[in-house]
Every structure is written in C-alpha cells, then in structure tokens.
Design a protein around this motif. Structure first.
Motif, PDB file in Angstrom:
ATOM      1  N   ARG A 112     -51.316 -35.473  11.386  1.00  0.00           N
ATOM      2  CA  ARG A 112     -51.915 -34.168  11.133  1.00  0.00           C
ATOM      3  C   ARG A 112     -53.100 -33.948  12.062  1.00  0.00           C
ATOM      4  O   ARG A 112     -53.589 -34.883  12.714  1.00  0.00           O
ATOM      5  CB  ARG A 112     -52.365 -34.034   9.690  1.00  0.00           C
ATOM      6  N   TYR A 164     -48.996 -31.818  10.939  1.00  0.00           N
ATOM      7  CA  TYR A 164     -49.452 -30.830   9.958  1.00  0.00           C
ATOM      8  C   TYR A 164     -50.890 -30.418  10.252  1.00  0.00           C
ATOM      9  O   TYR A 164     -51.731 -31.236  10.649  1.00  0.00           O
ATOM     10  CB  TYR A 164     -49.371 -31.421   8.552  1.00  0.00           C
ATOM     11  N   LEU A 212     -53.862 -27.220   8.677  1.00  0.00           N
ATOM     12  CA  LEU A 212     -54.104 -26.105   7.765  1.00  0.00           C
ATOM     13  C   LEU A 212     -55.364 -25.363   8.189  1.00  0.00           C
ATOM     14  O   LEU A 212     -56.381 -25.980   8.521  1.00  0.00           O
ATOM     15  CB  LEU A 212     -54.268 -26.619   6.333  1.00  0.00           C
ATOM     16  N   GLY A 239     -57.309 -23.666   6.304  1.00  0.00           N
ATOM     17  CA  GLY A 239     -57.936 -23.304   5.039  1.00  0.00           C
ATOM     18  C   GLY A 239     -59.339 -22.763   5.186  1.00  0.00           C
ATOM     19  O   GLY A 239     -59.719 -21.771   4.555  1.00  0.00           O
ATOM     20  N   GLU A 248     -50.221 -24.269   9.321  1.00  0.00           N
ATOM     21  CA  GLU A 248     -50.163 -23.328   8.207  1.00  0.00           C
ATOM     22  C   GLU A 248     -51.472 -22.566   8.005  1.00  0.00           C
ATOM     23  O   GLU A 248     -52.539 -23.024   8.392  1.00  0.00           O
ATOM     24  CB  GLU A 248     -49.786 -24.078   6.919  1.00  0.00           C
ATOM     25  N   GLY A 249     -51.350 -21.401   7.382  1.00  0.00           N
ATOM     26  CA  GLY A 249     -52.513 -20.632   6.956  1.00  0.00           C
ATOM     27  C   GLY A 249     -53.043 -19.622   7.946  1.00  0.00           C
ATOM     28  O   GLY A 249     -54.046 -18.951   7.667  1.00  0.00           O
ATOM     29  N   TYR A 300     -49.200 -14.599   5.255  1.00  0.00           N
ATOM     30  CA  TYR A 300     -49.674 -15.217   6.496  1.00  0.00           C
ATOM     31  C   TYR A 300     -49.035 -14.522   7.693  1.00  0.00           C
ATOM     32  O   TYR A 300     -47.832 -14.652   7.937  1.00  0.00           O
ATOM     33  CB  TYR A 300     -49.364 -16.709   6.481  1.00  0.00           C
TER      34      TYR A 300
END
Length: 424
Positions: A185, A229, A231, A233, A271-272, A314
């Motif tokens: 990640r 991965y 994110l 966030g 993601e996000g 998203y």
C-alpha cells in the motif's frame, strides 16, 4: 408461489426474434397483460411487449439474443432467420422460417410446437418451442407472469484478490486466470510499503514464502499481480499524486517490488478520489500518475486499475483515459448497501447493471472491463445474478474480492460460481 417448468432448457433462437423491416401479419395475437422476462434474475427491457396467441406466449427475442451473445441475421426474401451461437465451445446454427413448424438445427430438421409468426414488423417464436440448443434454462411463474431465463456456463477471465487471510483458500488459485496479492500500500504518510499493518508481505511458513506462492501461481500460467492500495481519506493520496518527489519515489518502489518478487502485473487500487476535493483536478493527477507508472514498468508487466463505479460518490476517475493506458479495469460495483449492512445482503442488481452501462458509455472497452464482485455481499444465488451481468455485456470477466471469502459464509459459493462461469 407456483413455478411451472416449460422445458428443461431454451434455445435462445426459439425464444423470439425481434427483426425490423418485415411485413405485418397479426392474426389473433394480442398483448399479454404484464408479462415480464428476466435473464439471470435481472429484467430485460423490450421494444415490444410479450404476446399471447391462442394460449401460446411469444416473447420478442432480439434483446434476449444479444444478451446471450447469439448472432442473428434476417433474410427478407426467404422469410428466414438464422441464429448462431456456441455452447461449451461448439457452434450451433438454427434456421427458422415464418409460417413453418420445421426448423433446421445444425443441418437437421426439428419439429416446432408452433410456427414463427410476424407481428408489427417482428418475427416471434412461441415460448413452448424452447429446446436445448443453446443451453438456456427457462421457467414460467404463473403468479407473477414472469419468464425466468438462466444463461449457460461461459468462459471468461477470472481474477481473485489474495489477502493475508486467503492462505487457507490457496487451493482455489488454479481456478483463476490471475490473482492479485494484496500485500502492499501507499501508507498514510505517503510512503509505498510492503510492511504495513493491513497490507504486507506475509511471513514465511517453513518453505512457503510469499515469493514461492507467487512463483507457484506463475508456473501454472496464472498471472500474479501485486495490488497496491491507497486511500484519500484525509488527502494523503492526493499529496502523493501532487508531489513529484513522492510520486517518483512510490513508482520506483512499486516497480522494484514487482521485479524482485516475481509479479507479472500491478493492480492499482487508489480509492476515495473526487469525494472531498475537486474531481476534475484529481482525475488529471491520477492520469498523470498512471502514465508515469506505465512508462516505468518493464514491457512484460501488466497494469490493472481498480476503480469505483460512476454511480458512486467518488468522481475522481477519468474512465476513458485510464482505460486507454491500462490493460484492464476492475469495476468495483459494490458497497451500495448502507454502512453497517450485515454480510450476505446482495448488492442491488439494478445499480450493478447501471454501473456497467455507465462504464461502457464512458469509453471503457468491454474487452478490458472486469466486474468486481464482493463475496461478502453475495449469496450462492445472487452471485449468479452478478456473473450473469458480466456475461450479458460480454465483459472480459469478473474479479472476486476476495479469495478468503469463498468459504467464509457458505460452502456453496464455489459451486455456484463454477456453474455460471469457468476460467478461459
């Protein structure tokens, strides 16, 4: 609820053929009240309503035929329809003629229960004439007046995500075409790592090492991917994408890890994006990152991108541009259910269907699109619905999150998947 079986299987060509440009011949046919048709439990929309003639139900077929991958041609001079498709790798060809109760199946004459007819510029075939030519199961529900079709097993590309909890299910790896190992990640400080708390290289267990697991997959012609991965966030992913030094460092780390550990590809699961910050700006940042990463990879390393669906919150993903750079796109069409929903509550078929259509409309070629399916959300029954959609749109295949969940909730999940699809 009463279910009546109408034959064991249905020849897709014998369902109904919706063809333009023919001469009307209505006879005594009238529209059946509220007859609906589903394929793999997802409704089919027709441009003409199903019909009844003297107690025999006729259903327009063009939509069904296309959803089943059957090629249909119409000869106006001979008033014949040719339908061609494959079942278990074998080509099947069916010839039908308006007004004739005899069909030709792979050169042999077959008797029909009723003759095809013309209605409002379309050729219709009676429901009762179904047979097993294309292996599609059919059932009639009198209570709901619904024709239910179940598509046959089809070959497609199958990918599974292999997380830290997937070791006990490693025997399922040979049933896949590719496996994405979730062992890395970009962390909350913006650093690429293989040693995080959630995503890390697993510890060796005797002779079994992460490298040996990857090599074993590759030796079986199962492409091993390293999943990366990240994110956004709290904007940490945006920081990496925006900072040239951090961007370059992460790309160098990814490239080196792929080569050193014997991976054949990368799955970026970023993601996000586009939720809190400007979506257009984040689309550009991600495009630039993917372009730079692609240029740094050896030519034999594949690049796959996992993206949220366009009917989610998203919006930081430029589908068309990403698809032009990636070898394939994984559409994560799940997590539609409210936060806190218990496991084994299926994702809404209508939203998954919409997500696929939006991705295709946005410019992702169907031969590059993998439908992402979360096994924690599905049941052995509902998994067929999702795989049926992948077949309906003739997608490249499906990607399962994750291998360790195949047996976590129901021991019938593996069998249900194998009934619907098999690796190409």
């Amino acid at each position: 609820m009463f279910h009546k079986r109408v034959g064991k299987t249905v020849a897709a060509t014998l369902l109904a053929l919706s063809l333009l440009g023919t001469t009307p011949n209505t006879g005594d046919v009238y529209a059946a009240p509220a007859i609906s048709v589903t394929l793999d439990n997802v409704p089919l929309q027709f441009d003409a309503a199903p019909r009844i003639d003297k107690g025999v139900t006729y259903v327009p077929f063009r939509t069904v035929g296309e959803a089943l991958g059957i090629h249909i041609t119409w000869n106006s001079s001979s008033q014949t329809v040719k339908a061609a498709g494959s079942l278990k790798g074998q080509l099947t060809e069916v010839l039908l003629q308006v007004g004739s109760t005899t069909a030709t199946v792979n050169g042999k004459k077959v008797k029909l229960a009723a003759a095809p007819l013309q209605l409002e510029g379309r050729v219709l075939i009676p429901l009762s004439s179904f047979s097993s030519q294309f292996g599609v199961a059919v059932a009639w529900n009198q209570t709901t007046r619904t024709v239910s079709l179940l598509s046959p097993q089809r070959e497609m590309h199958l990918r599974a995500f292999y997380a830290l909890q997937s070791f006990q299910e490693r025997d399922l790896v040979p049933s896949m075409n590719s496996v994405a190992f979730g062992w890395s990640r970009i962390d909350r400080e913006g650093q690429f790592t293989l040693q995080g708390d959630e995503y890390r290289l697993p510890a060796a267990a005797g002779d079994v090492t992460p490298q040996s697991i990857v090599a074993n997959a590759a030796n079986q012609n199962i492409k091993p991917y390293l999943m990366v991965y990240a994110l956004d966030g709290n904007g940490e992913l945006t920081k990496v994408l925006s900072d040239s030094s951090m961007r370059q460092k992460s790309i160098q780390g990814i490239t080196a890890s792929v080569v050193e550990n014997g991976f054949g590809g990368i799955v970026l699961d970023f993601e996000g994006l586009g939720y809190k910050l400007d979506a257009v700006q984040q689309q550009k940042l991600l495009n630039d990152y993917v372009k730079q990463l692609k240029a740094s990879l050896p030519n034999d390393i594949s690049l796959s991108l996992a993206v949220p669906p366009l009917n989610s919150a998203y919006k930081g993903y430029d589908y068309k541009t990403l698809a032009s750079m990636a070898d394939d796109i994984i559409l994560m069409a799940y997590q539609y259910n409210p936060v806190g929903t218990k496991s084994q509550v299926p994702e809404p078929n209508s939203l998954v269907d919409q997500a696929i259509q939006l991705a295709l409309d946005a410019g992702v070629p169907k031969q590059k699109l993998l439908l992402g399916i979360s096994l924690s959300s599905e049941t052995p029954s509902s998994i067929n619905d999702k795989l049926g959609l992948a077949k309906r749109y003739d997608l490249k295949g499906a990607a399962f999150w994750r291998l360790g969940l195949f047996r976590a909730y129901n021991d019938q999940m593996e069998s249900a998947v194998n009934t619907s699809v098999v690796k190409e």
